[in-house]
Write an enzyme that holds these catalytic residues in place. Structure first.
Site, short mmCIF file in Angstrom:
data_model
loop_
_atom_site.label_atom_id
_atom_site.label_comp_id
_atom_site.label_asym_id
_atom_site.label_seq_id
_atom_site.Cartn_x
_atom_site.Cartn_y
_atom_site.Cartn_z
N ARG A 1 0.85 -1.20 0.00
CA ARG A 1 0.00 0.00 0.00
C ARG A 1 0.88 1.24 0.00
NH1 ARG A 1 -5.50 -1.41 3.32
NH2 ARG A 1 -6.66 -1.64 1.39
N GLN B 1 -1.00 2.43 -5.70
CA GLN B 1 -2.40 2.70 -5.33
C GLN B 1 -3.39 2.24 -6.39
OE1 GLN B 1 -2.95 6.80 -4.29
NE2 GLN B 1 -2.85 6.35 -2.12
N ASP C 1 -4.28 -1.52 -6.22
CA ASP C 1 -4.70 -2.00 -4.90
C ASP C 1 -6.12 -2.59 -4.98
OD1 ASP C 1 -5.42 -2.29 -2.25
OD2 ASP C 1 -4.77 -0.30 -1.62
N SER D 1 -8.41 -2.08 -1.84
CA SER D 1 -9.08 -0.79 -1.71
C SER D 1 -10.23 -0.67 -2.71
CB SER D 1 -8.11 0.37 -1.95
OG SER D 1 -7.25 0.49 -0.85
N TYR E 1 -2.60 0.35 10.15
CA TYR E 1 -3.64 -0.61 10.52
C TYR E 1 -3.90 -0.54 12.01
CZ TYR E 1 -3.31 -2.68 5.91
OH TYR E 1 -3.33 -2.88 4.56
P1 NAD Z 1 -8.88 -2.81 7.58
O1 NAD Z 1 -9.75 -3.41 6.51
O2 NAD Z 1 -7.71 -3.57 8.05
O3 NAD Z 1 -9.80 -2.48 8.86
C1 NAD Z 1 -10.98 -1.71 8.75
C2 NAD Z 1 -11.03 -0.70 9.88
O4 NAD Z 1 -11.37 -1.36 11.10
C3 NAD Z 1 -9.73 0.04 10.14
O5 NAD Z 1 -9.97 1.43 10.01
C4 NAD Z 1 -9.38 -0.35 11.56
O6 NAD Z 1 -8.72 0.70 12.27
C5 NAD Z 1 -10.75 -0.62 12.14
N1 NAD Z 1 -10.77 -1.41 13.40
C6 NAD Z 1 -9.98 -2.44 13.77
N2 NAD Z 1 -10.32 -2.87 15.01
C7 NAD Z 1 -11.37 -2.11 15.42
C8 NAD Z 1 -12.16 -2.07 16.60
N3 NAD Z 1 -11.94 -2.89 17.61
N4 NAD Z 1 -13.15 -1.14 16.68
C9 NAD Z 1 -13.37 -0.28 15.66
N5 NAD Z 1 -12.64 -0.27 14.52
C10 NAD Z 1 -11.65 -1.17 14.40
O7 NAD Z 1 -8.45 -1.36 7.13
P2 NAD Z 1 -8.29 -0.73 5.69
O8 NAD Z 1 -9.58 -0.29 5.18
O9 NAD Z 1 -7.50 -1.67 4.86
O10 NAD Z 1 -7.42 0.53 6.03
C11 NAD Z 1 -6.31 0.43 6.93
C12 NAD Z 1 -5.40 1.60 6.80
O11 NAD Z 1 -4.73 1.56 5.55
C13 NAD Z 1 -6.08 2.93 6.89
O12 NAD Z 1 -5.23 3.78 7.63
C14 NAD Z 1 -6.16 3.36 5.47
O13 NAD Z 1 -6.22 4.76 5.36
C15 NAD Z 1 -4.85 2.81 4.94
N6 NAD Z 1 -4.86 2.59 3.47
C16 NAD Z 1 -3.79 3.07 2.76
C17 NAD Z 1 -3.77 2.90 1.39
C18 NAD Z 1 -2.63 3.44 0.58
O14 NAD Z 1 -1.83 4.14 1.11
N7 NAD Z 1 -2.50 3.13 -0.68
C19 NAD Z 1 -4.81 2.27 0.74
C20 NAD Z 1 -5.88 1.78 1.50
C21 NAD Z 1 -5.88 1.95 2.88
#
Ligand code: NAD
Length: 440
Positions: free
Chosen positions: A122, A127, A130, A133, A228
């Site tokens: 990521r 991007q 991905d 996403s 994460y």
């Molecule tokens: P994920 O699918 O791993 O998790 C979904 C969400 O659940 C996350 O926001 C996590 O903090 C939350 N979570 C975990 N335990 C929890 C709890 N007990 N109570 C409430 N919420 C809880 O996450 P994701 O959608 O893959 O995103 C993870 C991170 O990666 C984020 O910071 C996102 O901005 C980042 N991201 C970056 C890129 C990139 O840079 N290219 C792309 C996608 C996502």
């Protein structure tokens, strides 16, 4: 170049997505590839064969896989499929390799170079590749649409001559990519939206979408590696449960999306919390394939509780928006494949030192090469256990996915670390992620 790409119709009948679109056919043809798409491969994504033909592809049959230099797929090929592929072919798919080591061995034995798209780092450069996403974004959207369809009231506030319909209260738990899109969608439908997450950074993103961020004082920030979440301590879990218990009783719709890399999905909504909700309330558990955030959620089912709350546990939620999901997925695959083409010579040229290749390549040259599987995948002769029937599930990215299926797969520490995509996002990458989750 004369090199060819084959796109099969997915053998899993529950998978309606397809790994190529008319747009990517044109682009791939522009790179010099001959493209063959299996008859009716795009049917459930509303792409008819003639559209692929118009874009420059030929329509073929499954056995055409044997001639292809590249195979593009949604799901990991079955051992029976991969046996029909040409030795040395590149295979790009959501491989869901954890717990499916036998199939990984079969890919190695077939001599294909297999790439697990869900392991894409990521980082900014990747991007557009991905798949997690692009598909989570649509899942977040669809979760709200599914909730609205089950809900027997209106979502927006309506002031009419006959009286006022109050706006629905929607609570989104987990504000990552899927959660942010769920918030944006629910807001567009006129709901009053609140959201929670354990990462403090999510608060600003939630607020920027016009929702209220709810977080307990006891839980300052549970950000783990690479943006994460980490697992909460028992004390933190208790504080979060208290906050949620009080809030959830007043909600009409709850959408849960919480995941922790390498762990089963955290249990956020207990049976008592469900009991506290009004009849007709809806819960959509997007984490159901990884063990679920909601007690009582059943994978692939809509459960109605004794007090009249519906718990929606659809599988393959991006596949429920197949036509849109396919277009984005196809573009993700195209963008990655493009990096493996020498544009002057118009031929495939895989750079084994490229960090994207290193992070995603599972098998190559007859061997398992991904560090997380080198030690765990037995050569195919020993791993000849029959493959279980294809489960109806979306591409999983983490070992915890197996929790949903109840598979007791022993994992090494290395596997757990690798559960999150390698090279997970740096702080600099996060704003873009918020954008992709929110408004893209
Ligand atoms: P994920 O699918 O791993 O998790 C979904 C969400 O659940 C996350 O926001 C996590 O903090 C939350 N979570 C975990 N335990 C929890 C709890 N007990 N109570 C409430 N919420 C809880 O996450 P994701 O959608 O893959 O995103 C993870 C991170 O990666 C984020 O910071 C996102 O901005 C980042 N991201 C970056 C890129 C990139 O840079 N290219 C792309 C996608 C996502």
């Amino acid at each position: 170049m004369g090199q060819s790409i084959f796109v099969p119709k997915e053998v899993d009948v529950t998978e309606g997505r397809v790994a190529i679109s008319p747009e990517t056919v044109k682009r791939l043809a522009g790179l010099g590839f001959d493209i063959v798409v299996e008859k009716n491969a795009g049917e459930q994504s509303r792409i008819v064969d003639s559209e692929f033909e118009k874009a420059g592809a030929k329509i073929g049959k499954a056995s055409d896989a044997s001639k292809a230099d590249v195979v593009l797929k949604l799901r990991r090929p079955t051992p029976a499929e991969v046996k029909t592929y040409k030795k040395g072919a590149l295979v790009l798919a959501s491989m869901d390799p954890y717990g499916n080591e036998g199939d990984v061995a079969a890919m190695a034995a077939a001599g294909v170079t297999a790439f697990a798209m869900e392991f894409m780092p990521r980082i900014t450069r990747a991007q557009s590749m991905d798949v997690l996403s692009s598909q989570a974004n649509l899942a977040g959207y669809r979760a709200v649409i599914d909730a609205a369809a089950e809900y027997d009231r209106a979502l927006p506030m309506m002031m009419t001559a006959a009286g006022t319909v109050p706006a629905a209260k929607v609570f989104v738990m987990g504000a990552g990519v899927a959660g942010l899109q769920a918030i944006a969608t629910a807001r567009r439908l006129g709901a009053v939206v609140t959201a929670t997450d354990v990462r403090a950074a999510a608060g600003e993103q939630v607020q920027s979408l016009g929702a209220k961020f709810i977080m307990t004082e006891a839980l300052k920030d549970a950000s783990g590696d690479g943006g994460y979440a980490r697992e909460l301590t028992d004390e933190e879990k208790k504080a979060q449960a208290e906050l949620v218990a009080e809030h959830i009783a007043k909600q009409d719709i709850v959408i849960t999306t919480a995941l922790i890399p390498g762990r089963p999905a955290p249990r956020l909504v207990s049976t008592d919390m469900v009991k506290s909700m009004k009849p007709g309330s809806i819960i959509v558990d997007l984490a159901v394939e990884r063990g679920g955030n909601v007690e009582g959620a059943k994978a692939g089912e809509v459960v109605t509780t004794a007090n009249g709350v519906k718990i929606v546990g659809h599988l393959n939620v991006p596949g429920r928006v197949a036509a849109s999901a396919s277009l984005l997925y196809a573009k993700n695959l195209y963008t990655f494949l493009e990096t493996m083409v020498d544009k002057e010579k118009k031929e495939l040229a895989v750079d084994m030192e490229d960090e994207l290749v290193k992070a995603t390549m599972l098998t190559h040259d007859g061997k398992v090469v991904h560090p997380n599987f080198v030690d765990t995948v037995k050569p195919v002769a020993k791993a000849a256990a029959p493959r279980k029937a294809p489960a109806r599930k979306a591409p999983a990215r983490k070992p915890a996915a197996k929790a949903a299926a109840g598979a007791a797969t022993k994992k090494t520490a290395a596997q757990k670390t690798a559960a999150k995509p390698a090279g997970a996002s740096s702080a600099a990458d996060k704003p873009a992620a918020a954008k992709s989750g929110g408004e893209s």
